[in-house]
Design a protein around this motif. Structure first.
Motif, mmCIF file in Angstrom:
data_model
loop_
_atom_site.group_PDB
_atom_site.id
_atom_site.type_symbol
_atom_site.label_atom_id
_atom_site.label_comp_id
_atom_site.label_asym_id
_atom_site.label_seq_id
_atom_site.Cartn_x
_atom_site.Cartn_y
_atom_site.Cartn_z
ATOM 1 N N ARG A 604 0.825 -1.208 0.000
ATOM 2 C CA ARG A 604 0.000 0.000 0.000
ATOM 3 C C ARG A 604 0.859 1.259 0.000
ATOM 4 N N LEU A 605 1.937 1.223 0.783
ATOM 5 C CA LEU A 605 2.817 2.392 0.854
ATOM 6 C C LEU A 605 3.431 2.680 -0.509
ATOM 7 N N VAL A 606 3.926 1.643 -1.184
ATOM 8 C CA VAL A 606 4.546 1.867 -2.489
ATOM 9 C C VAL A 606 3.538 2.487 -3.452
ATOM 10 N N GLY A 607 2.304 2.012 -3.416
ATOM 11 C CA GLY A 607 1.274 2.607 -4.254
ATOM 12 C C GLY A 607 1.042 4.069 -3.925
ATOM 13 N N ASP A 608 1.010 4.402 -2.637
ATOM 14 C CA ASP A 608 0.791 5.801 -2.233
ATOM 15 C C ASP A 608 2.003 6.666 -2.547
ATOM 16 N N LEU A 609 3.212 6.113 -2.414
ATOM 17 C CA LEU A 609 4.407 6.876 -2.783
ATOM 18 C C LEU A 609 4.396 7.187 -4.277
ATOM 19 N N ASN A 610 4.022 6.198 -5.095
ATOM 20 C CA ASN A 610 3.939 6.449 -6.529
ATOM 21 C C ASN A 610 2.892 7.512 -6.848
ATOM 22 N N ALA A 611 1.771 7.469 -6.138
ATOM 23 C CA ALA A 611 0.728 8.460 -6.384
ATOM 24 C C ALA A 611 1.220 9.857 -6.025
ATOM 25 N N ALA A 612 1.876 9.998 -4.872
ATOM 26 C CA ALA A 612 2.386 11.303 -4.469
ATOM 27 C C ALA A 612 3.459 11.794 -5.427
#
Length: 731
Positions: A604-612
């Motif tokens: 989930r974190l990697v997905g949110d980092l990519n989004a940011a």
């Protein structure tokens, strides 16, 4: 009985029958002898042979000249034209179309540009191409073998008999060619080559083959000539406009054979990867998929880095059209595709390029220049224009025929330095006495120039581990012409720091800051690649110190540190969910780990980092330029805290703070670039990611504070082993 004037010389007949004739087109097929037209054919196993024109006109029965199957006779024609034979023996009848009644397919302009080394469409000329030629369907074969006495196309269609389909030599270029009627899609073939010493060379696969047999078989395959119908036009048009230095680039590196496997343990096909891999990577917010080499290779544990078929997508996962469908699906999902490309060396498998025509053709003869001791491979002879053309055309082929977005060039350092991995006396200096490989440097510059010139919007990435200057600078300014370079220093320094127990990190603070001294000397990609999770190095999660909770917290904090750091991002498959075992190319990733909350939290974190990273221009638009970065706190050794601001023109700033100790920092005073409200865009300690859910209630207020060197100050809570990414909120 005396030989008639139009009959073939017995020596020529014997040479054809024995497979030693160097000019079969001068003997076989239709030959004009004075006023007579003579037809000659070599058809083993035939007892009688009748000849016909393509429109069915009977030219009569040819007389046998040799019991091995040589026939000839005068025929009533007035010009050269294709011929069909009806051969017969006691077992039955069969038709043979005469390859030697056709003219050459290649023309004088091909000879000119090939001889000059400037031909940029070799992939349309060499290799096997199914086509209509002079009124009949068949396949044209062409191969470079300048030192051969004879080259023949062999396969099941002629019982692998090199006497049956010898080729015509174009002496100016050393290219041999032949058009063989009827043969088409799916035909297996190799080249049988007689070297200049008269000895047979082991059967060779086609260097320009676009399709190959599934290993361990090694024959080349005539590919389907049907053009692929692409549906990525909008993506390709948008790509042309991009300056990737100022665009988000987050790369998911994948080995197609071990990402997932079928229930029976077999590989997923290209189409199955299009259905499963593409949406998975797109859902995580990546911008690109980078594939370890997919060029045909015989040995699975080489991961593709020892290719024997540079032009053929590996048959492990399907046919070339299947690979095109995978790329097309990625583009339709908004994902770019990067291929690892290996022009530095090649394996010495006997069916490959090594001593291709019986001589050191593609490689240097001198092992001090032509042999790579680290990988037991041959090194391309970059001083030979034909070799450079072979490689330059290969890069352009992938970009054009498969719409590839970028090539990551493997082992660039081994090409640049003549003494790479060699001791004194094991290498030959250049003409100036130095260790630079001047010929390889010119090749690198040329392939980069041609790629950018002919395919706007694509890019070239160097895996280069030395301090060579200007790797990612344009050729016209003195650089090598790559668009990007892997930052191996960042990877080594930061992983070394993260592997230390937190109590010792304050003594190695510079491991995390040193990279900013040179961060803008090149256009960098920050790689946490496959090389860091194999050969006993362990997975990224297992490099982290502490108990299980601290390992996950360390990894999450490290990922956010990297995503906030200047440079494009690359993460190898499995590390997005903290794969525990190091990578094994022989089996799939441990997908069952996603059933555990801590592993799912990392994903989930990697997905949110990519989004940011994609949504906030401050995090990507100046990845490669110093005005996009400024330290806020770079010297808090005691607390192992780092903080910096990222900026981009016309966008709100972003502040990144990392606390690399398990000690929470309450009321931590932090200078800020702007007064106002700063939103916690990412907090790696959030419970959603498996953290302790400590933070700043979603936002921080920075208050004006003139005279402190920064316009504002904020008081924060820094969670343990965590990174915060704060976005300025003008509202």
């Amino acid at each position: 009985m005396a030989k008639a004037s139009w009959q073939a010389d017995p020596k020529d007949v014997e040479a054809v029958v024995n497979g030693t004739h160097s000019d079969p087109f001068g003997v076989l097929g239709l030959q004009q002898i004075g006023q007579d037209w003579v037809l000659r054919a070599f058809i083993p196993h035939a007892e009688t042979v009748s000849a016909f024109t393509l429109d069915g006109r009977d030219l009569g029965v040819l007389a046998p000249r040799h019991p091995a199957g040589f026939f000839e006779g005068k025929v009533d024609v007035d010009k050269r034209s294709p011929i069909r034979y009806r051969a017969a023996n006691t077992g039955g009848e069969w038709d043979v179309y005469d390859p030697y009644s056709f003219g050459p397919v290649l023309g004088p302009m091909d000879d000119y540009y090939i001889g000059e080394g400037s031909h940029l469409r070799l992939f349309d000329k060499l290799g096997a191409h199914e086509m209509e030629f002079e009124g009949i369907h068949g396949t044209h074969f062409a191969v470079w073998a300048p030192n051969a006495r004879r080259v023949s196309v062999v396969g099941p269609f002629n019982d692998w008999d090199g006497r049956r389909n010898p080729m015509r030599c174009r002496f100016d270029t050393g290219i041999w060619e032949v058009f063989i009627p009827v043969l088409g899609t799916g035909t297996l073939y190799k080249y049988e080559i007689v070297g200049k010493d008269g000895e047979l060379v082991p059967l060779k696969a086609d260097p320009f083959a676009r399709q190959s047999e599934l290993r361990p078989k090694t024959a080349s395959v005539v590919p389907d000539p049907t053009p692929f119908v692409w549906s990525d036009g909008d993506y390709m048009e948008e790509r042309r406009k991009k300056d990737w230095r100022r665009e988000p680039m987050s790369i998911y590196e994948v080995h197609l054979g071990s990402w997932r496997r079928r229930p029976d343990g077999g590989f997923l096909t290209y189409d199955q990867l299009a259905e499963q891999l593409v949406p998975y990577v797109a859902d995580l917010g990546y911008t690109h998929i980078e594939m370890l080499p997919i060029s045909e290779h015989p040995f699975d544990p080489s991961w593709g880095y020892q290719p024997t078929g540079l032009y053929a997508p590996t048959s492990r996962f399907g046919d070339p059209a299947g690979f095109a469908r995978l790329v097309n699906a990625a583009h339709e999902a908004g994902l770019g595709v990067i291929l690892d490309w290996v022009p530095a060396h090649f394996p010495t498998d006997e069916h490959g390029l090594a001593r291709f025509d019986g001589t050191a053709l593609y490689e240097h003869l001198d092992p001090r220049k032509g042999y790579h001791p680290d990988w037991n491979t041959a090194i391309y002879n970059f001083g030979r224009k034909e070799v450079v053309s072979f490689l330059v055309n290969n890069a352009l082929y992938w970009l054009e025929y498969f719409h590839i977005d970028g090539l990551r060039v493997d082992a660039v350092a081994s090409m640049l330095y003549l003494d790479y991995s060699r001791n004194a006396g094991e290498w030959v200096p250049n003409k100036h006495g130095g260790n630079e490989n001047l010929e390889a440097i010119e090749f690198i510059k040329r392939v980069n120039k041609e790629a950018y010139r002919l395919h706007p919007g694509t890019f070239m990435i160097a895996e280069e581990s030395t301090a060579w200057p200007g790797v990612s600078q344009p050729v016209h300014t003195g650089g090598l012409g790559f668009g990007f370079k892997w930052n191996m220093g960042f990877m080594n320094d930061t992983l070394r720091y993260m592997s230390r127990e937190a109590i010792y990190r304050k003594y190695h603070h510079n491991d995390m800051t040193f990279g900013l001294i040179y961060a803008f000397s090149e256009n960098f990609v920050l790689p946490l690649s496959h090389d860091e999770v194999v050969h006993g190095k362990g997975s990224l999660i297992n490099k982290m110190p502490g108990d299980d909770w601290q390992q996950f917290a360390n990894l999450r904090a490290y990922y956010a540190y990297m995503w906030g750091h200047p440079g494009k991002k690359l993460l190898f498959m499995g590390q997005e969910f903290a794969q525990r075992d190091e990578w094994d190319e022989g089996k799939a990733l441990d997908w069952w780990l996603l059933d555990a909350g801590m592993h799912e939290g990392v994903r989930r974190l990697v997905g949110d980092l990519n989004a940011a990273y994609r949504e906030l221009p401050a995090l990507h638009a100046r990845d490669c330029e110093p005005e996009g970065f400024e330290w806020i706190i770079g010297n808090d050794h005691h607390n192992s805290v780092f903080a910096w601001v990222r900026r981009a023109p016309g966008s709100d700033p972003v502040v990144v703070i990392s606390n690399f100790t398990p000690v929470p920092r309450d009321n931590y005073s932090l200078p800020m670039p702007q007064a106002g409200r700063w939103v916690e865009r990412v907090n790696t300690d959030a419970g959603w990611y498996g953290g302790s859910n400590k933070g700043n209630q979603g936002a921080v207020i920075a208050r004006e504070n003139a005279g402190e060197g920064w316009p504002a100050t904020a008081t924060l809570y820094l969670p343990p082993l965590a990174t915060l990414i704060l976005k300025y909120d003008p509202e």
